[in-house]
Design a protein around this motif. Structure first.
Motif, mmCIF file in Angstrom:
data_model
loop_
_atom_site.group_PDB
_atom_site.id
_atom_site.type_symbol
_atom_site.label_atom_id
_atom_site.label_comp_id
_atom_site.label_asym_id
_atom_site.label_seq_id
_atom_site.Cartn_x
_atom_site.Cartn_y
_atom_site.Cartn_z
ATOM 1 N N TYR A 155 -3.094 9.527 -10.759
ATOM 2 C CA TYR A 155 -4.319 8.968 -10.194
ATOM 3 C C TYR A 155 -4.423 7.451 -10.383
ATOM 4 C CZ TYR A 155 -5.379 13.910 -10.181
ATOM 5 O OH TYR A 155 -5.322 15.257 -9.967
ATOM 6 N N ASP A 156 -3.307 6.788 -10.654
ATOM 7 C CA ASP A 156 -3.312 5.328 -10.736
ATOM 8 C C ASP A 156 -3.609 4.728 -9.364
ATOM 9 O OD1 ASP A 156 -2.835 5.184 -13.402
ATOM 10 O OD2 ASP A 156 -0.695 4.748 -13.248
ATOM 11 N N ARG A 157 -4.181 3.537 -9.377
ATOM 12 C CA ARG A 157 -4.497 2.849 -8.128
ATOM 13 C C ARG A 157 -3.268 2.121 -7.592
ATOM 14 N NH1 ARG A 157 -9.045 -1.019 -10.131
ATOM 15 N NH2 ARG A 157 -7.379 -1.288 -11.677
ATOM 16 N N ALA A 158 -3.315 1.799 -6.309
ATOM 17 C CA ALA A 158 -2.209 1.077 -5.685
ATOM 18 C C ALA A 158 -1.990 -0.276 -6.353
ATOM 19 C CB ALA A 158 -2.489 0.887 -4.192
ATOM 20 N N GLU A 159 -3.091 -0.931 -6.746
ATOM 21 C CA GLU A 159 -2.980 -2.226 -7.419
ATOM 22 C C GLU A 159 -2.189 -2.102 -8.723
ATOM 23 O OE1 GLU A 159 -5.676 -0.884 -6.208
ATOM 24 O OE2 GLU A 159 -6.928 -2.348 -5.143
ATOM 25 N N ASP A 160 -2.340 -0.955 -9.400
ATOM 26 C CA ASP A 160 -1.611 -0.732 -10.649
ATOM 27 C C ASP A 160 -0.103 -0.663 -10.396
ATOM 28 O OD1 ASP A 160 -3.984 -0.603 -12.112
ATOM 29 O OD2 ASP A 160 -4.208 1.544 -11.738
ATOM 30 N N LEU A 161 0.277 -0.071 -9.271
ATOM 31 C CA LEU A 161 1.696 0.026 -8.933
ATOM 32 C C LEU A 161 2.297 -1.364 -8.756
ATOM 33 C CD1 LEU A 161 4.155 1.784 -8.223
ATOM 34 C CD2 LEU A 161 3.367 1.774 -5.845
ATOM 35 N N MET A 183 -0.477 9.875 -6.294
ATOM 36 C CA MET A 183 -0.759 8.440 -6.238
ATOM 37 C C MET A 183 -1.216 8.073 -4.839
ATOM 38 S SD MET A 183 1.765 5.245 -7.117
ATOM 39 C CE MET A 183 1.700 5.570 -8.869
ATOM 40 N N SER A 184 -2.381 7.464 -4.744
ATOM 41 C CA SER A 184 -2.929 7.076 -3.452
ATOM 42 C C SER A 184 -2.412 5.698 -3.069
ATOM 43 C CB SER A 184 -4.462 7.053 -3.520
ATOM 44 O OG SER A 184 -5.004 6.602 -2.309
ATOM 45 N N ILE A 185 -1.785 5.586 -1.887
ATOM 46 C CA ILE A 185 -1.196 4.320 -1.458
ATOM 47 C C ILE A 185 -2.088 3.679 -0.405
ATOM 48 C CG2 ILE A 185 0.850 3.195 -0.527
ATOM 49 C CD1 ILE A 185 1.218 4.563 -3.227
ATOM 50 N N GLU A 186 -3.054 2.906 -0.867
ATOM 51 C CA GLU A 186 -3.955 2.211 0.041
ATOM 52 C C GLU A 186 -4.512 0.995 -0.675
ATOM 53 O OE1 GLU A 186 -8.044 2.933 2.618
ATOM 54 O OE2 GLU A 186 -7.115 4.578 1.523
ATOM 55 N N MET A 187 -4.429 -0.158 -0.027
ATOM 56 C CA MET A 187 -4.894 -1.375 -0.679
ATOM 57 C C MET A 187 -5.285 -2.394 0.365
ATOM 58 S SD MET A 187 -2.815 -3.849 -3.317
ATOM 59 C CE MET A 187 -3.408 -5.501 -3.706
ATOM 60 N N LYS A 188 -6.400 -3.043 0.127
ATOM 61 C CA LYS A 188 -6.838 -4.102 1.016
ATOM 62 C C LYS A 188 -6.280 -5.421 0.522
ATOM 63 C CE LYS A 188 -11.151 -1.774 2.242
ATOM 64 N NZ LYS A 188 -12.627 -1.867 2.247
ATOM 65 N N GLY A 189 -6.044 -6.336 1.441
ATOM 66 C CA GLY A 189 -5.553 -7.644 1.026
ATOM 67 C C GLY A 189 -4.162 -7.895 1.543
ATOM 68 N N GLY A 190 -3.666 -9.100 1.288
ATOM 69 C CA GLY A 190 -2.381 -9.496 1.837
ATOM 70 C C GLY A 190 -1.248 -9.370 0.860
ATOM 71 N N THR A 214 4.746 -6.837 -1.975
ATOM 72 C CA THR A 214 5.552 -7.538 -2.985
ATOM 73 C C THR A 214 6.765 -8.236 -2.396
ATOM 74 O OG1 THR A 214 7.069 -5.705 -3.522
ATOM 75 C CG2 THR A 214 4.919 -5.730 -4.641
ATOM 76 N N GLY A 215 7.135 -7.893 -1.165
ATOM 77 C CA GLY A 215 8.330 -8.483 -0.580
ATOM 78 C C GLY A 215 9.617 -7.856 -1.078
ATOM 79 N N ALA A 216 9.507 -6.748 -1.815
ATOM 80 C CA ALA A 216 10.700 -6.071 -2.335
ATOM 81 C C ALA A 216 11.468 -5.403 -1.199
ATOM 82 C CB ALA A 216 10.298 -5.033 -3.376
ATOM 83 N N ARG A 217 12.770 -5.250 -1.388
ATOM 84 C CA ARG A 217 13.614 -4.515 -0.437
ATOM 85 C C ARG A 217 13.715 -3.074 -0.929
ATOM 86 N NH1 ARG A 217 18.473 -5.633 -0.761
ATOM 87 N NH2 ARG A 217 18.504 -6.960 -2.611
#
Length: 231
Positions: free
Chosen positions: A123-129, A1-8, A41-44
């Motif tokens: 191979y899911d995207r970070a947005e999917d997570l 799983m690739s951990i990369e995402m643009k945005g806030g 997400t602000g998750a702990r």
């Protein structure tokens, strides 16, 4: 799983401030996911090397912690160990999702039967997570529509067959054998079953041997899956 995402930050994510327990074989990957989820997400988040390291502690203030468990890529089907650990986690009032899973319909169906709420592929995207985590906390399942449809149809077909014809295999099981089969499905060990029923482990093993013979399965995992479908 690739951990990369643009945005806030994902401001409308319902998991903000909730607890996520990440169990990953690679500490580095676990930390990456932790940082990513906290940022978006602000998750702990906290990271663990195995399920056994998780401290007890389930539902607090109505919020169930989410466990993200990395799949064992060497096993396409759910192993007996994973099946048992899934049951134990559900007893502790957690939500459970599996990530880095192979593309396997059988794996996903077996996972759903065991109580897994979400499946994230290699191979899911970070947005999917992010979307998946938020969906699971809203009480939804995060699996493909195809898998959900196939599971529903299989269970529906099994239910209809049960209505129209009594299963001779189920009838062949004694009341005690059905009880032991239910305990196996819950993840109980032979010793735990013996303690619950006040019998010896030798007697438990004899019952299990006869159960496996009657329902024609080779392992506890298959017996647990059979029980989920038939008991």
């Amino acid at each position: 799983m690739s951990i990369e995402m643009k945005g806030g930050h994902c401001g409308d994510c319902c998991y903000k401030g909730h607890q996520v327990k990440i169990v990953a074989k690679s500490r580095f990957l676990g930390e990456q996911i932790s940082i990513f989820l906290q940022e978006h997400t602000g998750a702990r988040c906290s990271v663990f090397d195995s399920l056994h390291e998780l401290a007890d502690g389930g539902c607090r203030h109505g919020n169930k912690p989410l466990i993200l468990l990395e799949a064992d890529k060497e096993h396409i089907n759910l192993t007996e160990r994973l099946c048992s650990e899934v049951s134990n986690m559900l007893k502790k009032d957690h939500l459970l999702a599996i990530f880095n899973t192979p593309k396997s319909a059988r794996f996903e169906k077996d996972a759903l039967i065991c109580g897994v709420r979400g499946i994230f592929h290699e191979y899911d995207r970070a947005e999917d997570l992010i979307r998946g985590v938020c969906s699971i906390t809203r009480g939804e399942l995060w699996v493909s529509r195809k898998i959900m449809s196939e599971c529903f149809i299989e269970r529906q077909t099994a239910s209809m067959q049960h209505i129209h014809a009594t299963d001779p295999v189920l009838e062949a099981l004694t009341s005690r054998q059905k009880t032991i089969l239910s305990l196996i499905a819950s993840g109980a060990s032979n010793q735990k079953i013996a303690d619950n029923l006040c019998i010896s482990t030798h007697t438990v093993k004899t019952h299990i041997y006869n159960i496996f013979r009657k329902i024609d399965v080779p392992s506890r995992t298959q017996a647990a899956l059979w029980a989920a479908k038939n008991l």
